[in-house]
Design a protein around this motif. Structure first.
Motif, mmCIF file in Angstrom:
data_model
loop_
_atom_site.group_PDB
_atom_site.id
_atom_site.type_symbol
_atom_site.label_atom_id
_atom_site.label_comp_id
_atom_site.label_asym_id
_atom_site.label_seq_id
_atom_site.Cartn_x
_atom_site.Cartn_y
_atom_site.Cartn_z
ATOM 1 N N SER A 154 44.622 42.961 2.783
ATOM 2 C CA SER A 154 43.256 43.386 3.070
ATOM 3 C C SER A 154 43.131 43.712 4.548
ATOM 4 O O SER A 154 43.990 43.329 5.361
ATOM 5 C CB SER A 154 42.249 42.282 2.702
ATOM 6 O OG SER A 154 42.383 41.180 3.582
ATOM 7 N N ASP A 155 42.048 44.412 4.895
ATOM 8 C CA ASP A 155 41.795 44.663 6.316
ATOM 9 C C ASP A 155 41.516 43.359 7.049
ATOM 10 O O ASP A 155 41.816 43.226 8.239
ATOM 11 C CB ASP A 155 40.633 45.643 6.485
ATOM 12 C CG ASP A 155 39.301 45.073 6.011
ATOM 13 O OD1 ASP A 155 39.243 44.590 4.876
ATOM 14 O OD2 ASP A 155 38.317 45.127 6.772
ATOM 15 N N GLN A 156 40.960 42.370 6.340
ATOM 16 C CA GLN A 156 40.712 41.066 6.956
ATOM 17 C C GLN A 156 42.013 40.478 7.496
ATOM 18 O O GLN A 156 42.073 39.983 8.620
ATOM 19 C CB GLN A 156 40.114 40.105 5.929
ATOM 20 C CG GLN A 156 38.642 40.296 5.672
ATOM 21 C CD GLN A 156 37.792 39.810 6.826
ATOM 22 O OE1 GLN A 156 37.421 40.593 7.706
ATOM 23 N NE2 GLN A 156 37.465 38.540 6.857
ATOM 24 N N ALA A 215 37.580 38.155 1.908
ATOM 25 C CA ALA A 215 36.502 39.121 1.682
ATOM 26 C C ALA A 215 36.064 39.759 2.987
ATOM 27 O O ALA A 215 36.214 39.200 4.072
ATOM 28 C CB ALA A 215 35.318 38.435 1.003
ATOM 29 N N ASN A 216 35.501 40.971 2.877
ATOM 30 C CA ASN A 216 34.892 41.622 4.034
ATOM 31 C C ASN A 216 33.452 42.016 3.771
ATOM 32 O O ASN A 216 32.801 42.626 4.612
ATOM 33 C CB ASN A 216 35.691 42.857 4.458
ATOM 34 C CG ASN A 216 35.763 43.922 3.373
ATOM 35 O OD1 ASN A 216 35.059 43.872 2.368
ATOM 36 N ND2 ASN A 216 36.635 44.901 3.564
ATOM 37 N N VAL A 255 29.612 42.223 8.120
ATOM 38 C CA VAL A 255 29.496 42.094 9.570
ATOM 39 C C VAL A 255 29.905 43.419 10.213
ATOM 40 O O VAL A 255 31.018 43.897 9.998
ATOM 41 C CB VAL A 255 30.380 40.944 10.102
ATOM 42 C CG1 VAL A 255 30.255 40.840 11.626
ATOM 43 C CG2 VAL A 255 30.004 39.627 9.435
ATOM 44 N N ASN A 256 28.992 44.011 10.984
ATOM 45 C CA ASN A 256 29.302 45.292 11.612
ATOM 46 C C ASN A 256 30.041 45.092 12.935
ATOM 47 O O ASN A 256 30.300 43.959 13.360
ATOM 48 C CB ASN A 256 28.029 46.126 11.807
ATOM 49 C CG ASN A 256 26.995 45.440 12.695
ATOM 50 O OD1 ASN A 256 27.333 44.668 13.596
ATOM 51 N ND2 ASN A 256 25.722 45.731 12.443
ATOM 52 N N ARG A 335 35.435 49.714 8.952
ATOM 53 C CA ARG A 335 35.901 48.788 9.989
ATOM 54 C C ARG A 335 37.172 49.287 10.671
ATOM 55 O O ARG A 335 37.328 49.207 11.891
ATOM 56 C CB ARG A 335 36.130 47.403 9.383
ATOM 57 C CG ARG A 335 34.876 46.742 8.844
ATOM 58 C CD ARG A 335 35.206 45.429 8.173
ATOM 59 N NE ARG A 335 35.532 44.402 9.154
ATOM 60 C CZ ARG A 335 36.295 43.346 8.893
ATOM 61 N NH1 ARG A 335 36.827 43.196 7.691
ATOM 62 N NH2 ARG A 335 36.521 42.444 9.822
ATOM 63 N N LEU A 336 38.099 49.817 9.874
ATOM 64 C CA LEU A 336 39.341 50.325 10.447
ATOM 65 C C LEU A 336 39.078 51.561 11.302
ATOM 66 O O LEU A 336 39.690 51.730 12.372
ATOM 67 C CB LEU A 336 40.342 50.639 9.332
ATOM 68 C CG LEU A 336 40.933 49.422 8.618
ATOM 69 C CD1 LEU A 336 41.648 49.843 7.338
ATOM 70 C CD2 LEU A 336 41.890 48.661 9.533
#
Length: 363
Positions: A154-156, A215-216, A255-256, A335-336
Motif C-alpha cells: 500500500s502507499d501507507q 488503511a489510507n 488525511v490530506n 497522496r503519491l
C-alpha cells in the motif's frame, strides 16, 4: 480529475540533440513476445511470469503500448540526464509486464540507474514478495531490475518505510521520479471502469482492511436497515478486489497533505447530511490534536470522530451505518502525486484511464 497535459503539448527535441535514435515499441512487437490467456471473464497477456489484464474498452493492447511509449518519450525529453538515478513508482502494478517493457525501453535509451517501487494491495499488507498469485512476477521483475526493486502492499507502507534507502524520503532526495497509474487499477480490471456521472453517487475503488495501519481512508456508508445486507455484499465485493462500487450515501475521509481531514461526499441528501454533521466533529478532533502538540490528524482520529457521529445518530433516524477502513486507490494516487510534485528534482505523473493517456510534468 487531476490537472494534466497531454504529451502532444511538449515539443520534441531536434533529432541532432538526442543522445541516440529512439525506437518506439509497437503492438506487433508486443504480440510477438507474448501470448493471451483467458481466466474466467478476463483476458491476460503473458510473457513468461509477467502479465497484464487486457480489455478493449479499458486498457487495450494499443492503448497500453501508446501509454508506455509516451512515458518513455517524456522521460527522455524532461529527464535527459542518463547518469542520474531515476525512480519509477507504479501504483496497482499487478503482474509487472508493462513495467518490464518500460524498463527495457529506458535501458535502450541509455538509462542504467533505474529504481522501481511497485505498489499493489495484492502484494500483501506487509509489502513482501510472498503473495502466491504474484510471487513469480515479482521474482522475475527483480531479476530484470538487478534488484533495484522495492515492493509495497500500500502507499501507507511506502510512506512509512525508510530502511535500506528504499522509502519515500530516500526516493525523493535521490533524483527524478515518475509515478505510473492505470485506472481502473489491477485489482478492479474486470470492471469497465466507467465512473458515475451522477452527482448523487460516487465510484469507489477501495479494499477494506482489518488493520487501520494498512488503511489510507475511511468510508462512512448509510442505508435503510432493510438494505444492510446489500451494504455487506458491497464491502465483500470490494474485499475480493474484482469490483468497483457506485454508492450514493457515502463519505470518504482521509488525511490530506496539510495534516487535516479531507471529506468527500456525493450530492445525495443523506451524504450531505452526514458531511454537515461530521465536519464539525472532525474539526473538534483536529483542535484536540493541536492542543496536545500533534501536528497531523491520523486515520484513528478520523474514525473516532465518525464513530461519535454514528453513536449519536443511530437511535435518532433509524439508519444503518457502516464504518470501513480501506486502502483506497484514488486516495493513494492523490497522496503519491502530492508527494512527488513536492520535489526539488523533476517529476512526472502518467495515468492511463479508459484507454486515454494523461501526462503531468513538474520541473
Amino acid at each position: 480529475m487531476l490537472p494534466a497535459v497531454t504529451s502532444e503539448s511538449i515539443a520534441l527535441l531536434p533529432l541532432s540533440s538526442r543522445a541516440r535514435q529512439h525506437v518506439a515499441l509497437t503492438p506487433a512487437a508486443v504480440m510477438s513476445q507474448t501470448h493471451l490467456r483467458q481466466h474466467g471473464q478476463l483476458i491476460y497477456r503473458y510473457q513468461d511470469a509477467l502479465f497484464w489484464c487486457e480489455h478493449e474498452d479499458v486498457s487495450s493492447l494499443h492503448s497500453r503500448v501508446n501509454y508506455l511509449n509516451k512515458v518513455v518519450n517524456h522521460i527522455r525529453q524532461t529527464m535527459p540526464n542518463r547518469d542520474q538515478p531515476l525512480t519509477l513508482l507504479s501504483l496497482g502494478a499487478g503482474g509487472l509486464l508493462m513495467e518490464s517493457f518500460i524498463h527495457a525501453q529506458l535501458q535502450c535509451n541509455g538509462y542504467q540507474d533505474i529504481h522501481w517501487r511497485v505498489i499493489d494491495i495484492e502484494y500483501g499488507p506487509d509489502g513482501t514478495q510472498q503473495c502466491l498469485s504474484h510471487r513469480d512476477s515479482l521474482d522475475a521483475f527483480a531479476a530484470i531490475t538487478s534488484g533495484k526493486l522495492a515492493v509495497y502492499g500500500s502507499d501507507q507502507h511506502y510512506f512509512n518505510t525508510f530502511w535500506g534507502g528504499n522509502g519515500a524520503t530516500s526516493d525523493r532526495s535521490r533524483g527524478a521520479t515518475v509515478l505510473l497509474a492505470i485506472d481502473p487499477p489491477t485489482s478492479s480490471s474486470q470492471v469497465l471502469g466507467i465512473a458515475s456521472l451522477d452527482p448523487k453517487s460516487m465510484s469507489v475503488k477501495g479494499r477494506p482492511v482489518e488493520d487501520i495501519a494498512d488503511a489510507n481512508c475511511l468510508y462512512l456508508i448509510a442505508s435503510e436497515p432493510e438494505y444492510k445486507t446489500q451494504v455487506h455484499h458491497a464491502m465483500a465485493a470490494l474485499a475480493r478486489g474484482d469490483h468497483m462500487m457506485t454508492l450514493g450515501s457515502i463519505l470518504k475521509c482521509y488525511v490530506n497533505k496539510f495534516g487535516g481531514c479531507e471529506v468527500l461526499s456525493t450530492q445525495s441528501p443523506s451524504s450531505l447530511m452526514m458531511k454537515e454533521a461530521c465536519v464539525p466533529l472532525l474539526a473538534q478532533e483536529k483542535t484536540t490534536q493541536a492542543s496536545t502538540s500533534t501536528l497531523e490528524m491520523t486515520l484513528s482520529d478520523i474514525r473516532r470522530a465518525v464513530e461519535r457521529y454514528v453513536a449519536a445518530m443511530a437511535d435518532e433516524n433509524g439508519l444503518y451505518f457502516a464504518v470501513c477502513c480501506v486502502s483506497d486507490y484514488d486516495v493513494s494516487l492523490t497522496r503519491l502525486r502530492d508527494y512527488i510534485v513536492d520535489n526539488p528534482h523533476s517529476s512526472l505523473l502518467a495515468t492511463l484511464e479508459m484507454n486515454a493517456t494523461r501526462i503531468e510534468n513538474h520541473p
